[in-house]
Design a protein around this motif. Structure first.
Motif, short mmCIF file in Angstrom:
data_model
loop_
_atom_site.label_atom_id
_atom_site.label_comp_id
_atom_site.label_asym_id
_atom_site.label_seq_id
_atom_site.Cartn_x
_atom_site.Cartn_y
_atom_site.Cartn_z
N LEU A 4 -94.75 -54.86 -8.99
CA LEU A 4 -94.89 -54.57 -10.42
C LEU A 4 -95.43 -55.81 -11.13
CD1 LEU A 4 -91.44 -52.82 -10.96
CD2 LEU A 4 -93.65 -51.72 -10.53
N VAL A 5 -96.42 -55.61 -11.98
CA VAL A 5 -97.00 -56.71 -12.74
C VAL A 5 -97.10 -56.31 -14.20
CG1 VAL A 5 -98.97 -58.23 -13.05
CG2 VAL A 5 -98.31 -57.51 -10.74
N GLU A 6 -96.40 -57.05 -15.07
CA GLU A 6 -96.43 -56.77 -16.50
C GLU A 6 -97.54 -57.57 -17.18
OE1 GLU A 6 -91.94 -57.16 -15.41
OE2 GLU A 6 -93.83 -58.17 -14.96
N LEU A 20 -97.13 -53.18 -24.11
CA LEU A 20 -96.91 -53.76 -22.79
C LEU A 20 -97.37 -52.79 -21.71
CD1 LEU A 20 -93.34 -55.31 -23.18
CD2 LEU A 20 -95.56 -56.29 -23.80
N SER A 21 -97.90 -53.35 -20.65
CA SER A 21 -98.32 -52.56 -19.51
C SER A 21 -97.62 -53.05 -18.26
CB SER A 21 -99.84 -52.67 -19.31
OG SER A 21 -100.55 -52.19 -20.42
N CYS A 22 -97.36 -52.13 -17.36
CA CYS A 22 -96.78 -52.47 -16.07
C CYS A 22 -97.60 -51.74 -15.01
CB CYS A 22 -95.32 -52.05 -16.00
SG CYS A 22 -94.55 -52.27 -14.39
N ALA A 23 -98.29 -52.52 -14.20
CA ALA A 23 -99.10 -51.95 -13.13
C ALA A 23 -98.31 -51.98 -11.83
CB ALA A 23 -100.39 -52.75 -12.98
N CYS A 96 -90.43 -55.08 -16.29
CA CYS A 96 -90.63 -53.72 -15.80
C CYS A 96 -89.81 -53.58 -14.52
CB CYS A 96 -92.11 -53.50 -15.53
SG CYS A 96 -92.54 -51.93 -14.82
N ALA A 97 -89.21 -52.42 -14.32
CA ALA A 97 -88.41 -52.19 -13.12
C ALA A 97 -88.63 -50.77 -12.62
CB ALA A 97 -86.93 -52.42 -13.41
N ALA A 98 -88.40 -50.59 -11.32
CA ALA A 98 -88.48 -49.28 -10.70
C ALA A 98 -87.19 -49.01 -9.95
CB ALA A 98 -89.67 -49.22 -9.74
N ALA A 99 -86.70 -47.80 -10.09
CA ALA A 99 -85.48 -47.42 -9.38
C ALA A 99 -85.61 -45.97 -8.94
CB ALA A 99 -84.26 -47.58 -10.29
N GLN A 116 -92.40 -59.76 -12.89
CA GLN A 116 -92.10 -61.16 -13.19
C GLN A 116 -91.79 -61.39 -14.67
OE1 GLN A 116 -95.07 -59.92 -13.11
NE2 GLN A 116 -96.11 -60.80 -14.89
N GLY A 117 -92.08 -60.40 -15.50
CA GLY A 117 -91.77 -60.50 -16.92
C GLY A 117 -92.94 -60.96 -17.76
#
Length: 124
Positions: A4-6, A20-23, A96-99, A116-117
């Motif tokens: 994940l990259v914010e 904000l974007s999270c790829a 960003c997080a994934a669960a 990484q924020g």
């Protein structure tokens, strides 16, 4: 494995907006619940918002409800956080997080994968 990259953080005046974007890369994005968290200096991690893998359910912390909007684009493997009417108290590093479940993200504030924020600073 999911990476994940914010991006999209920055400095904005109170009342302003940021997106904000999270790829995400790796395993199919749509199988995860995606969430945004934030951490201000000297404070613990705080849940901000989450979206189901199908995109049909969204969740918000009371502190951002009505001001922030989460959305996802499965074709681009991306999740976004539109932040409007920003306040100085929104200043934090946003993650960003994934669960694999809504429970983990929204209730346990736990993510299997983290970015990484990105820093968001709101000036008064």
């Amino acid at each position: 494995q999911v990476q994940l990259v914010e991006s999209g953080g920055g400095l904005v005046q109170a009342g302003g907006s940021l997106r904000l974007s999270c790829a995400a890369s790796g395993r199919t994005f749509s199988t995860y619940v995606m969430g945004w968290f934030r951490q201000a200096p000297g404070k613990g991690r705080e849940f901000v918002s989450a979206i189901s893998g199908s995109g049909d359910r969204t969740y918000y912390a009371d502190s951002v409800k009505g001001r922030f909007t989460i959305s996802g684009d499965n074709a681009k493997n991306a999740v976004y956080l539109q932040m409007n009417s920003l306040k100085p108290e929104d200043t934090a590093v946003y993650f960003c997080a994934a669960a694999e479940s809504v429970y983990n993200i929204v209730v346990r504030n736990w993510g299997k994968y983290w970015g990484q924020g990105t820093q968001v600073t709101v000036s008064s």
